[in-house]
Design a protein around this motif. Structure first.
Motif, short mmCIF file in Angstrom:
data_model
loop_
_atom_site.label_atom_id
_atom_site.label_comp_id
_atom_site.label_asym_id
_atom_site.label_seq_id
_atom_site.Cartn_x
_atom_site.Cartn_y
_atom_site.Cartn_z
N LEU A 26 0.83 -1.21 0.00
CA LEU A 26 0.00 0.00 0.00
C LEU A 26 0.86 1.25 0.00
CD1 LEU A 26 -2.84 -0.91 2.54
CD2 LEU A 26 -3.05 -0.65 0.06
N ALA A 27 1.92 1.24 0.80
CA ALA A 27 2.82 2.40 0.85
C ALA A 27 3.50 2.62 -0.49
CB ALA A 27 3.86 2.19 1.95
N ALA A 28 3.91 1.52 -1.14
CA ALA A 28 4.55 1.65 -2.45
C ALA A 28 3.59 2.22 -3.49
CB ALA A 28 5.08 0.29 -2.90
N GLU A 29 2.35 1.73 -3.48
CA GLU A 29 1.36 2.24 -4.43
C GLU A 29 1.04 3.71 -4.15
OE1 GLU A 29 0.28 0.80 -7.08
OE2 GLU A 29 1.40 -1.03 -6.65
N TRP A 30 1.01 4.08 -2.88
CA TRP A 30 0.75 5.47 -2.52
C TRP A 30 1.86 6.38 -3.03
CZ3 TRP A 30 -2.51 9.04 -1.61
CH2 TRP A 30 -2.13 10.22 -0.97
N ALA A 135 -7.26 -1.59 -3.47
CA ALA A 135 -7.64 -1.05 -2.16
C ALA A 135 -7.36 0.44 -2.07
CB ALA A 135 -6.88 -1.80 -1.06
N LEU A 136 -6.21 0.86 -2.58
CA LEU A 136 -5.85 2.28 -2.48
C LEU A 136 -6.72 3.13 -3.41
CD1 LEU A 136 -3.94 4.13 -1.00
CD2 LEU A 136 -2.32 3.89 -2.89
N VAL A 137 -6.94 2.68 -4.62
CA VAL A 137 -7.79 3.43 -5.55
C VAL A 137 -9.21 3.54 -5.00
CG1 VAL A 137 -8.89 3.33 -7.82
CG2 VAL A 137 -6.44 2.91 -7.61
N SER A 274 -15.38 -5.99 -11.85
CA SER A 274 -14.23 -5.20 -12.29
C SER A 274 -12.96 -5.60 -11.54
CB SER A 274 -14.51 -3.71 -12.08
OG SER A 274 -15.62 -3.28 -12.85
N VAL A 275 -13.07 -5.80 -10.23
CA VAL A 275 -11.91 -6.24 -9.44
C VAL A 275 -11.45 -7.61 -9.89
CG1 VAL A 275 -11.14 -6.91 -7.14
CG2 VAL A 275 -12.50 -4.84 -7.44
N ALA A 276 -12.40 -8.53 -10.12
CA ALA A 276 -12.04 -9.88 -10.56
C ALA A 276 -11.31 -9.84 -11.90
CB ALA A 276 -13.29 -10.75 -10.65
#
Length: 287
Positions: A26-30, A135-137, A274-276
């Motif tokens: 999550l931190a990397a994606e942020w 999750a972040l989006v 969409s997630v799948a």
């Protein structure tokens, strides 16, 4: 001799690096999203524009509300609908397009720049990578959706209080309308992620988003064929519009109207599918 022994034992002394946890992902994606300043500026500007559209729509109606409205033969008496004007479809379209584009660029942007190779080299677990991105989006766009929805509702109804036509969040249908208005934004963002994962191209992804969210509903309008109308009822923005409908308004739902339960299910289904799609495509396709 001691040097040779030391060099031979050095590899065994190195402890294996721990695998990246979900919080690390999550931190990397942020960091990736935050490094693209234009991305969050566009999201912030879209939210401001959406709120301004709703506020301006109600402000323009104030003088109209003050005018007399004599009854017309064959028409119900005039009744101003704060939900229809304060949570307008134009503002929802603006935020939906911005969120869907944001979701798409978080996926196809990495493939376009080649960053995805670095990401997967650092974290081979593709499912964990795309799950963190989802999750972040979802969190970012949900916050924006709540800000736009809550600000629009309370601001416009505060403006209408002097005309005695404003609504409270406790009035029938209001909480549902505000919730649906906020939730459709992350749903559209997830749809954008699915297109970004499948197409991996900026232009193709944006065209597909516009086609599904805004062009496709035109093909499923009308009331002649029930199955076409029901398909149209379960498209994302149509489902949100049904949930945001004021139960006390004089708006006719026409033939084959969508149900409240069916509209909630439609929004949930669009998000889950969409997630799948995003997870499956990223896991199975080559970089």
């Amino acid at each position: 001799m001691s040097t040779l022994t030391s060099s031979r034992t050095r590899p065994s002394e190195h402890a294996a690096e721990p695998a990246a946890g979900f919080v690390d992902l999550l931190a990397a994606e942020w960091i990736k999203m935050r490094s693209l300043r234009s991305t969050y500026w566009v999201l912030a500007l879209s939210a401001v524009v959406a709120i301004a559209i709703n506020v301006n729509a109600v402000r323009s109606d104030l003088t109209y509300i003050d005018q007399p409205h004599p009854p017309l033969p064959g028409f119900p008496p005039f009744k101003y609908d704060p939900l229809f004007h304060g949570l307008g479809s134009i503002a929802a379209d603006v935020m939906a397009l911005a969120a869907a584009s944001f979701g798409a660029i978080t996926v196809f942007g990495e493939y376009a720049t080649g960053m995805i190779r670095t990401t997967l080299a650092a974290t081979p677990d593709r499912r964990a990578v795309i799950t963190a991105k989802v999750a972040l989006v979802t969190a970012i766009t949900l916050v924006l959706g709540v800000i736009v929805s809550v600000t629009s509702f309370f601001t416009t109804n505060a403006m209408l209080a002097s005309r005695h036509v404003g609504l409270s969040i406790h009035d029938p249908g209001c909480l549902r309308a505000v919730t649906a208005y906020a939730l459709v934004i992350p749903v559209c963002a997830l749809i954008g992620m699915a297109f970004g994962a499948v197409l991996r191209h900026a232009t193709a992804s944006i065209v597909a988003i516009v086609g599904v969210l805004f062009i496709l509903p035109m093909l499923f309008g009308g009331e002649r064929y029930r199955f076409l109308k029901e398909i149209g009822n379960h498209l994302p923005l149509a489902a949100q519009g049904r949930l945001a409908l004021n139960p006390d308004s004089n708006v006719s739902l026409g033939e084959y109207p969508a149900t409240i339960t069916g509209s909630w299910i439609a929004l949930a289904a669009w998000a889950l599918v969409s997630v799948a799609i995003a997870v499956i495509v990223v896991r199975r396709r080559d970089v």
